[in-house]
Scaffold this motif. Sequence first.
Motif, PDB file in Angstrom:
ATOM      1  N   GLY A 138      16.578  40.100  -8.182  1.00 59.29           N
ATOM      2  CA  GLY A 138      17.371  40.613  -9.285  1.00 59.29           C
ATOM      3  C   GLY A 138      16.667  40.676 -10.619  1.00 59.29           C
ATOM      4  O   GLY A 138      17.299  40.968 -11.641  1.00 59.29           O
ATOM      5  N   TRP A 139      15.355  40.426 -10.650  1.00 50.13           N
ATOM      6  CA  TRP A 139      14.600  40.512 -11.891  1.00 50.13           C
ATOM      7  C   TRP A 139      14.063  41.923 -12.083  1.00 50.13           C
ATOM      8  O   TRP A 139      13.830  42.668 -11.111  1.00 50.13           O
ATOM      9  N   LEU A 140      13.842  42.285 -13.343  1.00 43.73           N
ATOM     10  CA  LEU A 140      13.114  43.501 -13.686  1.00 43.73           C
ATOM     11  C   LEU A 140      11.668  43.077 -13.960  1.00 43.73           C
ATOM     12  O   LEU A 140      11.372  42.459 -14.985  1.00 43.73           O
ATOM     13  N   VAL A 141      10.788  43.383 -13.034  1.00 45.83           N
ATOM     14  CA  VAL A 141       9.432  42.839 -13.047  1.00 45.83           C
ATOM     15  C   VAL A 141       8.474  43.845 -13.677  1.00 45.83           C
ATOM     16  O   VAL A 141       8.159  44.887 -13.088  1.00 45.83           O
ATOM     17  N   THR A 142       8.013  43.553 -14.882  1.00 43.15           N
ATOM     18  CA  THR A 142       7.016  44.398 -15.538  1.00 43.15           C
ATOM     19  C   THR A 142       5.619  43.967 -15.112  1.00 43.15           C
ATOM     20  O   THR A 142       5.420  42.861 -14.601  1.00 43.15           O
ATOM     21  N   PHE A 143       4.662  44.850 -15.351  1.00 43.00           N
ATOM     22  CA  PHE A 143       3.261  44.540 -15.056  1.00 43.00           C
ATOM     23  C   PHE A 143       2.510  44.510 -16.379  1.00 43.00           C
ATOM     24  O   PHE A 143       2.323  45.532 -17.037  1.00 43.00           O
ATOM     25  N   GLY A 144       2.120  43.286 -16.779  1.00 44.41           N
ATOM     26  CA  GLY A 144       1.442  43.079 -18.047  1.00 44.41           C
ATOM     27  C   GLY A 144      -0.056  43.091 -17.864  1.00 44.41           C
ATOM     28  O   GLY A 144      -0.600  42.339 -17.045  1.00 44.41           O
ATOM     29  N   ILE A 145      -0.733  43.919 -18.610  1.00 39.43           N
ATOM     30  CA  ILE A 145      -2.180  44.096 -18.460  1.00 39.43           C
ATOM     31  C   ILE A 145      -2.918  43.058 -19.300  1.00 39.43           C
ATOM     32  O   ILE A 145      -2.627  42.881 -20.494  1.00 39.43           O
ATOM     33  N   ARG A 146      -3.870  42.377 -18.680  1.00 39.43           N
ATOM     34  CA  ARG A 146      -4.696  41.432 -19.437  1.00 39.43           C
ATOM     35  C   ARG A 146      -5.573  42.223 -20.410  1.00 39.43           C
ATOM     36  O   ARG A 146      -6.370  43.073 -19.989  1.00 39.43           O
ATOM     37  N   ASP A 188      -3.705  34.344 -28.110  1.00 37.94           N
ATOM     38  CA  ASP A 188      -2.588  33.549 -27.601  1.00 37.94           C
ATOM     39  C   ASP A 188      -2.209  33.893 -26.171  1.00 37.94           C
ATOM     40  O   ASP A 188      -1.230  33.339 -25.644  1.00 37.94           O
ATOM     41  N   GLY A 189      -2.938  34.804 -25.545  1.00 36.74           N
ATOM     42  CA  GLY A 189      -2.706  35.109 -24.135  1.00 36.74           C
ATOM     43  C   GLY A 189      -1.613  36.120 -23.859  1.00 36.74           C
ATOM     44  O   GLY A 189      -1.160  36.246 -22.711  1.00 36.74           O
ATOM     45  N   LEU A 190      -1.168  36.872 -24.871  1.00 40.54           N
ATOM     46  CA  LEU A 190      -0.176  37.904 -24.621  1.00 40.54           C
ATOM     47  C   LEU A 190      -0.793  39.059 -23.832  1.00 40.54           C
ATOM     48  O   LEU A 190      -2.013  39.249 -23.827  1.00 40.54           O
ATOM     49  N   LEU A 191       0.053  39.829 -23.175  1.00 40.70           N
ATOM     50  CA  LEU A 191      -0.372  40.898 -22.284  1.00 40.70           C
ATOM     51  C   LEU A 191       0.027  42.256 -22.858  1.00 40.70           C
ATOM     52  O   LEU A 191       1.052  42.369 -23.549  1.00 40.70           O
TER      53      LEU A 191
END
Length: 469
Positions: A138-146, A188-191
């Motif tokens: 039930g999650w909306l799964v995004t793909f975060g690019i490094r 800070d490790g954000l994508l």
Amino acid sequence: MSCPIRPLILCGGAGTRLWPMSRESYPKQFALRVGGYSIFQQTLLRVSGPEFGRPLIITNQAYRFIAEQQLAEIDILADFVLEPARRDTAPAIVAAAAVAGQLDPDVPLLVLASDHQVRDGEAFRTAVLAGLPAAKAGWLVTFGIRPTDPATGYGYIEAGEMLANGARAVRRFVEKPDAERARHYVMDGLLWNSGNFMASARTLLEEYALHQPTSSAAVTLAAERAKASPGVVALDAAAYAEAEQLSIDYAIMERTVRAAVVPLACGWSDVGNWDLLWSVSDQDGAGNVSRGEVVLSDAQRCYVSSDGPLTSVHGVEDLIVIVNKDAILVTDRHRSGEVKQIVEGLRRTGRQEADTHCKVYRPWGWYQVTDFGDDFQVKRIVVNPKGRLSLQKHGHRAEHWVVVRGTAQVTVGDKVSLLTPNEHAHIPLGAVHRLENPGNTPVELVEVQCGDYLGEDDIVRLEDIYQRA
């Protein structure tokens, strides 16, 4: 048992930052080819393995036929959801989810832009499978690019607690930053927010109804009232027009508490401008990228492309030089994101080059204007095997057709003829006529139009297998 993941491909954007290659009539997802395939074709090939089901492509009537031709080149079958008008990504995605959900509301939908490039397809597929359990839950799964650099052209995602298989809850989405903030985000490790994600049809419909109830009702009605034919669903125009024009990020992702993210390093780029295209292309020892008939001399870090005359570049750095048959662009590579300003200016002055290539694609094939004057126009026309132009007439022009390749079937009034190379047909002003290719090889001809008005809107269609107005 059906495959677990159904690709849902967004294919409606025009990509004006890559003008003049990408234009409204033939946008970058079809026009840009890397390694022999368009980036639209690459997107489909990336999701053609056993983990994936039949793709569902969201586009419009004009792009549908281009997409079908490019799908045939790579031997992939797909279904289509046709938008009657652009309403941004949220209505388009949810409408397609409603169509897919009629068969299985719990089907995981992998929502992908058709105009992004991914260099490492295996890493991409691994990330998709890692996010599948969360999507099914039930999650909306995004793909975060490094991030590979502190880019200011992308939004960012901050990941929170671990969920499963590498998926993490999203702590927050942040808008495109300035340079200083971008550096902090990377530290800070954000994508990067790729805009690609996966969720079940049920989850998408529930979240849209929760956060955009009025638009949700409109989109649902547009899907319910859609006209369906084998492999094609055309959304109801009146209902769809009532949906608010919003991106999926603003309509759902930035509001939901069910957003998750899977970190991904796969050589991703949205190829949003010429500088980005240069950065993901194979470069020579001087950092140059060249396409077509190009000569480089004492040039560094340039992108030079020509689909027409020999183009020579000497003694320059960091330039974009794009030569089309009807338009040329020269810009500083670092300012190539501003090219859309040129397009906007061309539109204000009514220049057709803003949106239309000299080579114009149609469901039956293509044509290209090769010469014109005040009262005449010459076209090269290619009709695909089994292609059939509409039965039509003109109010302002007569036409002369000379076949140069293949066998054409020509209708003029009540007469039907087969014409072979070096044979000619005259279409008098006002005559009802049609051109078609009954064979298995392309038909090519030269058309000369003569009249006081030569615009494409001087066509009265009496019968059309492609159901155009």
